[in-house]
Design a protein around this motif. Structure first.
Motif, PDB file in Angstrom:
ATOM      1  N   LEU A  73       0.851  -1.188   0.000  1.00  0.00           N
ATOM      2  CA  LEU A  73       0.000   0.000   0.000  1.00  0.00           C
ATOM      3  C   LEU A  73       0.885   1.236   0.000  1.00  0.00           C
ATOM      4  O   LEU A  73       1.730   1.401   0.879  1.00  0.00           O
ATOM      5  CB  LEU A  73      -0.914  -0.011   1.232  1.00  0.00           C
ATOM      6  CG  LEU A  73      -1.689  -1.308   1.481  1.00  0.00           C
ATOM      7  CD1 LEU A  73      -2.588  -1.158   2.706  1.00  0.00           C
ATOM      8  CD2 LEU A  73      -2.491  -1.738   0.266  1.00  0.00           C
ATOM      9  N   ASN A  74       0.649   2.124  -0.979  1.00  0.00           N
ATOM     10  CA  ASN A  74       1.530   3.278  -1.090  1.00  0.00           C
ATOM     11  C   ASN A  74       0.762   4.516  -1.537  1.00  0.00           C
ATOM     12  O   ASN A  74       0.051   5.130  -0.754  1.00  0.00           O
ATOM     13  CB  ASN A  74       2.701   2.951  -2.042  1.00  0.00           C
ATOM     14  CG  ASN A  74       3.811   3.983  -2.016  1.00  0.00           C
ATOM     15  OD1 ASN A  74       3.662   5.070  -1.479  1.00  0.00           O
ATOM     16  ND2 ASN A  74       4.942   3.669  -2.610  1.00  0.00           N
ATOM     17  N   SER A  75       0.866   4.871  -2.802  1.00  0.00           N
ATOM     18  CA  SER A  75       0.449   6.207  -3.249  1.00  0.00           C
ATOM     19  C   SER A  75      -1.054   6.455  -3.173  1.00  0.00           C
ATOM     20  O   SER A  75      -1.483   7.610  -3.064  1.00  0.00           O
ATOM     21  CB  SER A  75       0.941   6.461  -4.680  1.00  0.00           C
ATOM     22  OG  SER A  75       0.432   5.503  -5.571  1.00  0.00           O
ATOM     23  N   ARG A  76      -1.869   5.409  -3.197  1.00  0.00           N
ATOM     24  CA  ARG A  76      -3.314   5.608  -3.135  1.00  0.00           C
ATOM     25  C   ARG A  76      -3.807   5.809  -1.700  1.00  0.00           C
ATOM     26  O   ARG A  76      -5.011   5.936  -1.464  1.00  0.00           O
ATOM     27  CB  ARG A  76      -4.041   4.407  -3.764  1.00  0.00           C
ATOM     28  CG  ARG A  76      -3.691   4.161  -5.221  1.00  0.00           C
ATOM     29  CD  ARG A  76      -4.250   5.208  -6.160  1.00  0.00           C
ATOM     30  NE  ARG A  76      -5.680   5.085  -6.320  1.00  0.00           N
ATOM     31  CZ  ARG A  76      -6.267   4.281  -7.209  1.00  0.00           C
ATOM     32  NH1 ARG A  76      -5.525   3.513  -8.000  1.00  0.00           N
ATOM     33  NH2 ARG A  76      -7.576   4.245  -7.320  1.00  0.00           N
ATOM     34  N   PHE A  77      -2.885   5.833  -0.769  1.00  0.00           N
ATOM     35  CA  PHE A  77      -3.224   6.006   0.657  1.00  0.00           C
ATOM     36  C   PHE A  77      -2.480   7.202   1.232  1.00  0.00           C
ATOM     37  O   PHE A  77      -1.974   7.156   2.349  1.00  0.00           O
ATOM     38  CB  PHE A  77      -2.886   4.739   1.442  1.00  0.00           C
ATOM     39  CG  PHE A  77      -3.725   3.558   1.045  1.00  0.00           C
ATOM     40  CD1 PHE A  77      -4.952   3.324   1.648  1.00  0.00           C
ATOM     41  CD2 PHE A  77      -3.302   2.690   0.046  1.00  0.00           C
ATOM     42  CE1 PHE A  77      -5.747   2.252   1.277  1.00  0.00           C
ATOM     43  CE2 PHE A  77      -4.089   1.607  -0.323  1.00  0.00           C
ATOM     44  CZ  PHE A  77      -5.303   1.391   0.285  1.00  0.00           C
ATOM     45  N   GLU A  78      -2.431   8.288   0.481  1.00  0.00           N
ATOM     46  CA  GLU A  78      -1.654   9.450   0.907  1.00  0.00           C
ATOM     47  C   GLU A  78      -2.477  10.738   0.837  1.00  0.00           C
ATOM     48  O   GLU A  78      -3.362  10.880  -0.011  1.00  0.00           O
ATOM     49  CB  GLU A  78      -0.421   9.614   0.010  1.00  0.00           C
ATOM     50  CG  GLU A  78       0.618   8.540   0.206  1.00  0.00           C
ATOM     51  CD  GLU A  78       1.858   8.766  -0.645  1.00  0.00           C
ATOM     52  OE1 GLU A  78       2.959   8.415  -0.172  1.00  0.00           O
ATOM     53  OE2 GLU A  78       1.728   9.270  -1.771  1.00  0.00           O
ATOM     54  N   THR A  79      -2.125  11.652   1.705  1.00  0.00           N
ATOM     55  CA  THR A  79      -2.646  13.010   1.594  1.00  0.00           C
ATOM     56  C   THR A  79      -1.695  13.867   0.753  1.00  0.00           C
ATOM     57  O   THR A  79      -2.098  14.845   0.140  1.00  0.00           O
ATOM     58  CB  THR A  79      -2.826  13.651   2.983  1.00  0.00           C
ATOM     59  OG1 THR A  79      -1.569  13.603   3.681  1.00  0.00           O
ATOM     60  CG2 THR A  79      -3.866  12.885   3.793  1.00  0.00           C
TER      61      THR A  79
END
Length: 208
Positions: free
Chosen positions: A182-188
């Motif tokens: 899980l990386n870029s789709r879980f960022e502000t």
């Protein structure tokens, strides 16, 4: 078996503490200067003291002595290689008693035969969306392409995994799926994880 959880692209101590409260299995730190999630000035000694999670250093075609030194300074338990690292390079790193995760960018033209030389020198593969940027695109590849995967080696699934499709990933039904990344789709913003969104998504995984 539910897949393990890797949360990657961390760089800010307070956000890292919040991520650790969610109890992921792996956390990842990116040492590729071309990435928006490059660790920058994150203090090695502080990371080395973190417990209860497998700390993973992510590198792209880096000098192998630099990788070894960094792994020691940060007390990494795993190394993820996202470039064109050779089987010999992987074998050399594996002697340092860390898990070796070799990443490959997948598209319709990917030649699965290239994995054969890596079988004995890696612990896991990671399959990401093919990109000149070596990951972090937020774009999902066609997971049906995994039907062509010829090995028994467990793999991390990466590339565009988000809250809206995590259930689909869990339904792949592939016993070789070891972990979701899980990386870029879980960022502000790049390098800052959205803790509330991660919490809801991990609950989805636990409820499956």
């Amino acid at each position: 078996m539910k897949p393990k959880i890797k949360i990657c692209g961390l760089k800010h101590p307070e956000n890292i503490r919040e991520v650790l409260s969610l109890q992921p299995d792996y956390i990842g730190f990116i040492f590729y200067p071309g990435s928006k999630r490059f660790v920058g000035q994150l203090e090695a000694a502080w990371v080395a003291r973190l417990k209860g999670v497998k700390k993973t250093g992510v590198f792209v075609n880096a000098d192998i002595d630099h990788v070894k030194a960094t792994a020691s300074q940060y007390a990494f338990q795993a190394i993820q290689l996202h470039g064109n690292e050779s089987p010999a390079y992987c074998a050399d790193l594996k002697e340092n008693h860390v898990e070796i995760v070799k990443a490959f960018g997948i598209n319709a033209h990917f030649d699965w035969a290239k994995l054969a030389d890596y079988e004995g020198v890696t612990d896991y593969y990671l399959f990401d969306t093919q990109s000149a940027h070596h990951g972090g695109t937020g774009i999902r590849f066609d997971w049906k392409l995994l039907d062509g995967y010829p090995s028994d080696k467990p793999f991390f699934l990466s590339g565009g995994i988000g809250a809206e499709n995590i259930a689909d990933a869990l339904l792949l039904g592939d016993s070789r799926l070891y972990a979701v990344d899980l990386n870029s789709r879980f960022e502000t913003e790049p390098g800052i994880k959205d803790i509330a969104l991660l919490k809801r998504t991990l609950q989805t995984i636990n409820d499956e």
